[in-house]
Design an enzyme around this catalytic site. Structure first.
Site, PDB file in Angstrom:
ATOM      1  N   ASP A 381       0.844  -1.200   0.000  1.00  0.00           N
ATOM      2  CA  ASP A 381       0.000   0.000   0.000  1.00  0.00           C
ATOM      3  C   ASP A 381       0.879   1.251   0.000  1.00  0.00           C
ATOM      4  OD1 ASP A 381      -2.331   1.450   0.114  1.00  0.00           O
ATOM      5  OD2 ASP A 381      -2.481   1.367   2.291  1.00  0.00           O
ATOM      6  N   GLU A 384       2.745   4.851  -4.153  1.00  0.00           N
ATOM      7  CA  GLU A 384       2.735   5.721  -5.364  1.00  0.00           C
ATOM      8  C   GLU A 384       4.087   6.324  -5.667  1.00  0.00           C
ATOM      9  OE1 GLU A 384       0.425   5.750  -2.900  1.00  0.00           O
ATOM     10  OE2 GLU A 384      -0.833   4.502  -4.155  1.00  0.00           O
ATOM     11  N   ASP A 456      -8.879   4.041  -2.324  1.00  0.00           N
ATOM     12  CA  ASP A 456      -9.807   4.546  -1.306  1.00  0.00           C
ATOM     13  C   ASP A 456     -11.048   5.172  -1.927  1.00  0.00           C
ATOM     14  OD1 ASP A 456      -7.948   3.583   0.413  1.00  0.00           O
ATOM     15  OD2 ASP A 456      -7.102   5.532   0.937  1.00  0.00           O
TER      16      ASP A 456
HETATM   17  C1  GLC Z   1      -4.646   3.401   2.637  1.00  0.00           C
HETATM   18  C2  GLC Z   1      -5.244   2.229   1.887  1.00  0.00           C
HETATM   19  C3  GLC Z   1      -6.370   1.621   2.664  1.00  0.00           C
HETATM   20  C4  GLC Z   1      -5.854   1.204   4.028  1.00  0.00           C
HETATM   21  C5  GLC Z   1      -5.274   2.418   4.746  1.00  0.00           C
HETATM   22  C6  GLC Z   1      -4.661   2.065   6.081  1.00  0.00           C
HETATM   23  O1  GLC Z   1      -5.516   4.453   2.704  1.00  0.00           O
HETATM   24  O2  GLC Z   1      -5.650   2.589   0.596  1.00  0.00           O
HETATM   25  O3  GLC Z   1      -6.918   0.520   1.992  1.00  0.00           O
HETATM   26  O4  GLC Z   1      -6.867   0.634   4.780  1.00  0.00           O
HETATM   27  O5  GLC Z   1      -4.276   3.023   3.944  1.00  0.00           O
HETATM   28  O6  GLC Z   1      -3.639   1.163   5.937  1.00  0.00           O
END
Ligand code: GLC
Length: 776
Positions: A381, A384, A456
C-alpha cells in the site's frame, strides 16, 4: 534511409526515425535525438520477423510488408498507417527541447484505456495525466489516481487499434478535448517510443498489447474466494490513536469464527496497519498481537489465508544500529545528497529505494518471518509512493531522487519495483507456491506480479457505479485481477463529501455486484463491513451471492487461464464482443467471461432495471425466460441482481465450500440451449508450474437435437472428480444418449435436468433428441 534487419527501417537525420515491424499486427516507432533505454517499459524488438520493402516517390517514403504499410510524408513529417488497406492511423511527432508531442488523428467516437481513472469510461473529450498519485480518497472525476497505464484502445468501424507509449515517465493524454479530432500525447525525454497495434476487433488488440507488456500469471486458487478486510482510522501524523479496525488477535479470530458459524464462505482475512508495532513494517504489536503465530496457525487450520499490509515506510530511527547500517549503504530515497525524511504512519520515515537491486533483495529478506509463520499474501500500500501523510504541513518533494534518477522520472514504476521485491520474497520463503500480492499503485506490467484494487473509494452510490468502469478499464489495459472495496472504504474525509455511510441497501447492491469483480474483497475504514452487520435480510442476500461466487469458481479460474493465453480480462465490456453496436459501449452492464451478462442495480431505492441485451438470444439466469436482445425492463428486488446468460453458454460450477480447497469437489457443467464452446482449466491451484489439464466442451443444437461434446482431459493433472451436466432451459428430451448409450437424468429440475458422467472422463458425446425447450 535504409533497412537494418528484415523488419527494421531507419531514417537518419537531425531526428532519427527507427521503425520496427513486429509480426503481423504491431509496429514500434522510435523518433529520437538520442536513445534513452532506461525509460522504457518493454524492449520487445521482434515477435515474428517480417520482411519489409521500402520505396521512395517524390517526397514520400513507402514501407511495409504488404499487409501493414506506412507512408511517411517528408515535407509534412507525418505518418499514415494502413493494415490490409484499411487506414488506421495518421500521426506526426514533434520533438522539442526535452519534450515530445505525438499528434494522432482520430475522428471516431470511442477511446478507452489509460488504466485506473475515475472519469467516464469512453475517454473522448478528456485531458488526462499519467503520474501515480495518492489522492487520499478520490471523488468522481479526480485525476490522476494511484495507477496509470499509457495504453489507448480505439474502436472504429470494422477495426480497432491500440497505442502504447513506451515510457515510464509522466505523460499527458489530450483526447480530443478541444472538441477536435486530434489526440495529443505529451511526455518528457529525447526519445518518443510507442507501439501501434492493429486489429479487426478490440480482442486482437488486447492480445497483442498484453504480449508486449506481459500477462498475469495464474493466481493461487484461494485468492478467487471472498476476502474480508477492515482498516482503523488511519493515524494521520501526529494523531496516533486507533479508532475502529480489527485491532487484536481476539477480534480477528472472532470474525473468522463468525464466517464459519454463519456458513458464509470466506478464504482471506487481511491485517491492516493495526497489527504492527507503532505501524512499523515487519513488526507485530507486542501486546495486541502477542501470540500472532498461534493466531495464524489457528486461522490456517480453519481454512483462512492471511494477508498482511506492508507500506514502504521505514521509521526514521537514527539511534538504531540496523537503521544506521542501511543508511550507510544508501538504501533509502534521497533529497539532493541527504537522506529524504517524509511522514508515514509511523511518523518520520524514510523510503526504500527500489530502483536498486540490492534494496529489492534486502526487502525480500525482510519478509522471512511473515511468510514463514503462516502469512499467505502481502498487501503493498501507499506505494505511489506517498511520502507525506501529515494532516498539516506542506508537501515539498523538490530534489527528491532515487539512485536511478529523479523522483519525477521513476515515480511511475516505484510500485512495480516494490512488487518485484515482494515477489522475490515469495520465491525465497514460499518456494514453489504462487505469490499473492495486492498493490495499490502500479504501471504497465504490474499484472505480472500483483493484483490491484481501486484504492480509497467512498461508501456511496456513485462509487458503486464507478467501480465498474474502473475495473473494466484496468482489464482492457492488461490487468485481469482487479477489485474495488465492496461497500466502499471512506466514511470520513477531509474534503467534500465529509461523511459517507454504507447503508444496508448499498451493501446489498454492492455485494451482488462485487462477487463478479475478479478480486472480491470487502474493505472499510473504521466500521465493520462484514456480511452480517447490516441485519438478517442483508446477511441472507450477501450469503446468497458469496455462495454463488463459490459455485462459479471453476468458470472464473478458467477465465484466468484464458487471460494467460490471450490477455483477455475476466470482467469484460459488452463492446469486446459487439464493437459495432453503439449501445454495447456502456459501463452500467458488463460480461463475466464470454457468457454471463451482469446488469447491477446502481440507484438507491430502485427495484427494477432497464437492461440492454445485444442482439442475440439471452436467458434470464433466475427465471430462464428467453430474450432476443434489445432494451428490456426487469424486476430487481433487493435480493436480485439481473443476470443474463448468452445462448449456447457452458458454465462450469462446483458445490459451495466454506473455503477453497476444503475438499475435492465435483464439477457441474451448466449448459444452455444454443451453440458455444469453452475450455475448462484444472490444476492443483497452488503451486507454480503445477500439472494441469484442459477439457474442451462444445455445445450445439440442430433442429430438435441438442449435442454436447466433452473432449477427454488433455494434460497431466487428473483429479478424481465427477462430472455432471446440467441442461438448463429444457422441458424434456425423448432420448438421452451418452456415447450412444441411453441414460436417465439423476435429477429433474424446474428448468432442466442433470446427468452424471462419472469420474473417468474419456471423450464423451451427449445427444438429446426430440427435445422440447422451456416455453415452447
Ligand atoms: C490506505 C489504503 C487503505 C488502508 C489504509 C490504512 O488508505 O488505501 O486501503 O486501509 O491506507 O492502511
Amino acid at each position: 534511409m535504409r533497412i537494418l534487419n528484415d523488419n527494421k527501417l531507419m531514417l537518419e537525420g537531425d531526428e532519427n526515425i527507427l521503425i520496427t515491424f513486429l509480426g503481423e499486427n504491431v509496429v514500434n516507432f522510435k523518433i529520437y535525438r538520442r536513445l534513452e533505454p532506461k525509460y522504457r517499459v518493454t524492449d520487445i524488438e521482434s515477435i515474428r520477423k517480417v520482411k519489409v520493402h521500402i520505396s521512395k516517390r517524390d517526397d514520400r517514403i513507402f514501407a511495409g510488408d504488404g499487409r501493414i504499410n506506412i507512408t511517411y510524408n517528408l515535407k509534412k513529417q507525418a505518418f499514415k498507417l494502413s493494415c490490409n488497406n484499411i487506414d488506421f492511423c495518421a500521426h506526426n511527432v514533434i520533438l522539442s527541447n526535452k519534450k515530445y508531442f505525438i499528434h494522432i488523428m482520430w475522428k471516431k467516437e470511442y477511446i478507452y484505456g489509460l488504466g485506473e481513472k475515475a472519469v467516464k469510461f469512453n475517454r473522448r473529450g478528456l485531458c488526462l495525466r499519467l503520474l501515480n498519485m495518492d489522492p487520499s480518497v478520490y471523488r468522481v472525476n479526480d485525476d490522476p489516481l494511484y495507477l496509470n497505464i499509457p495504453f489507448l484502445l480505439m474502436i472504429g468501424e470494422n477495426f480497432s487499434y491500440g497505442f502504447f507509449l513506451n515510457t515510464i515517465r509522466e505523460s499527458i493524454f489530450d483526447l480530443c478535448h478541444n472538441n477536435n479530432d486530434k489526440i495529443v500525447v505529451e511526455s518528457h525525454g529525447l526519445e518518443a517510443n510507442y507501439y501501434i497495434i492493429f486489429g479487426r476487433s478490440p480482442i486482437d488488440v488486447i492480445r497483442e498489447y498484453t504480449k508486449l507488456v506481459g500477462r498475469a500469471p495464474l493466481p493461487p486458487l484461494w485468492a478467487l474466494g471472498y476476502h474480508q478486510s477492515r482498516a482503523p482510522f488511519p493515524p494521520i501524523f501526529p494523531i496516533k490513536i486507533l479508532i475502529g479496525g480489527y485491532k487484536n488477535e481476539k477480534n480477528i479470530l472472532k470474525v473468522a469464527e463468525e464466517f464459519r458459524k454463519r456458513k458464509i464462505p470466506c478464504d482471506v482475512i487481511y491485517l491492516d496497519i493495526d497489527y504492527m508495532d507503532n505501524f512499523k513494517p515487519f513488526t507485530w504489536h507486542p501486546k495486541r498481537f502477542k501470540n500472532y503465530r498461534y493466531m495464524l496457525k489457528k486461522l490456517n487450520r480453519m481454512g483462512f489465508k492471511v494477508v498482511t499490509i506492508i507500506d514502504p515506510y521505514i521509521k526514521y530511527e537514527p539511534q538504531s544500529l540496523m537503521f544506521k547500517k542501511y543508511l550507510e549503504k544508501n538504501f533509502f530515497v534521497k533529497r539532493d545528497d541527504e537522506i529524504f525524511i517524509g511522514y508515514g504512519w509511523p511518523g518520520k520515515t524514510v523510503f526504500p529505494d527500489f530502483t536498486r537491486e540490492e534494496v529489492r533483495e534486502w526487502w525480500a529478506q525482510l519478509h522471512k518471518d511473515l511468510l514463514e509463520s503462516g502469512v499467505s499474501g502481502i498487501w503493498n500500500d501507499m506505494n505511489e509512493p506517498t511520502f507525506n501523510v501529515r494532516l498539516f504541513g506542506k508537501k515539498d518533494f523538490s530534489g527528491v531522487r532515487f539512485y536511478a534518477g529523479s523522483l519525477d522520472e521513476f515515480r511511475n514504476i516505484y510500485a512495480n519495483l516494490m512488487a518485484i521485491a515482494t515477489w522475490n520474497a515469495f520465491k525465497l520463503f514460499k518456494k514453489n507456491k504462487r505469490p499473492y500480492i495486492l498493490s495499490r499503485s502500479g504501471y504497465a506490467g504490474i499484472q505480472k506480479y500483483a493484483a490491484v484494487w481501486t484504492g480509497d473509494n467512498i461508501s456511496n452510490w456513485s462509487h458503486l457505479r464507478l467501480s465498474i468502469s474502473m475495473i473494466l478499464s484496468l482489464g482492457l489495459c492488461g490487468l485481469p485481477f482487479v477489485g474495488a472495496d465492496i461497500g466502499g472504504w471512506a466514511k470520513i474525509m477531509t474534503k467534500k463529501p465529509y461523511f459517507a455511510k454504507c447503508t444496508p441497501e448499498l451493501f446489498a447492491r454492492w455485494i451482488q455486484l462485487g462477487i463478479f469483480y475478479p478480486l472480491c474483497r470487502s474493505h472499510s475504514m473504521i466500521f465493520s463491513q462484514e456480511p452480517w452487520v447490516f441485519g438478517q435480510n442483508v446477511e441472507n442476500i450477501a450469503k446468497k451471492y458469496i455462495r454463488l461466487r463459490y459455485r462459479l469458481i471453476p468458470y472464473i479460474y478458467s477465465l484466468f487461464w484464458e487471460h494467460t493465453q490471450n490477455g483477455m480480462p475476466i470482467m469484460r465490456p459488452l463492446f469486446l464482443y459487439y464493437p459495432e453496436d453503439d449501445r454495447s459501449h456502456r459501463d452500467d452492464e458488463f460480461l463475466l467471461g464470454p457468457f454471463m451478462l451482469i446488469a447491477p442495480v446502481l440507484e438507491r431505492g430502485s427495484r427494477s432495471r432497464v437492461v440492454y441485451l445485444p442482439s442475440q438470444v439471452w436467458y434470464d439466469y433466475w427465471s430462464m425466460k428467453k430474450y432476443e436482445g434489445g432494451v428490456i425492463s426487469v424486476k430487481a428486488p433487493l435480493d436480485t441482481i439481473p443476470i443474463f446468460i448468452r445462448s449456447g453458454a457452458i458454465i462450469p460450477t462446483q458445490p459451495v465450500l466454506n473455503y477453497i480447497g476444503e475438499r475435492m469437489v465435483d464439477v457441474t457443467l451448466e449448459i444452455y440451449p444454443g451453440n458455444g464452446s469453452f475450455t475448462l482449466y484444472e490444476d492443483d491451484g497452488i503451486t507454480i508450474n503445477s500439472k494441469y489439464s484442459l477439457t474442451k466442451i462444445i455445445n450445439y443444437m440442430r433442429g430438435d437435437k441438442w449435442n454436447v461434446i466433452i473432449e477427454r482431459r488433455r494434460g497431466e493433472y487428473n483429479p478424481r472428480r465427477k462430472l455432471y451436466v446440467y441442461f438448463r432451459g429444457i422441458e424434456e428430451a425423448e432420448k438421452i444418449l451418452v456415447n450412444d448409450k441411453s441414460v436417465r437424468p439423476i435429477e429433474l429440475r424446474r428448468d432442466g435436468f442433470i446427468i452424471d458422467l462419472g469420474d473417468n472422463i474419456k471423450d464423451i458425446k451427449i445427444n438429446l433428441s426430440s427435445i422440447k425447450l422451456l416455453g415452447k
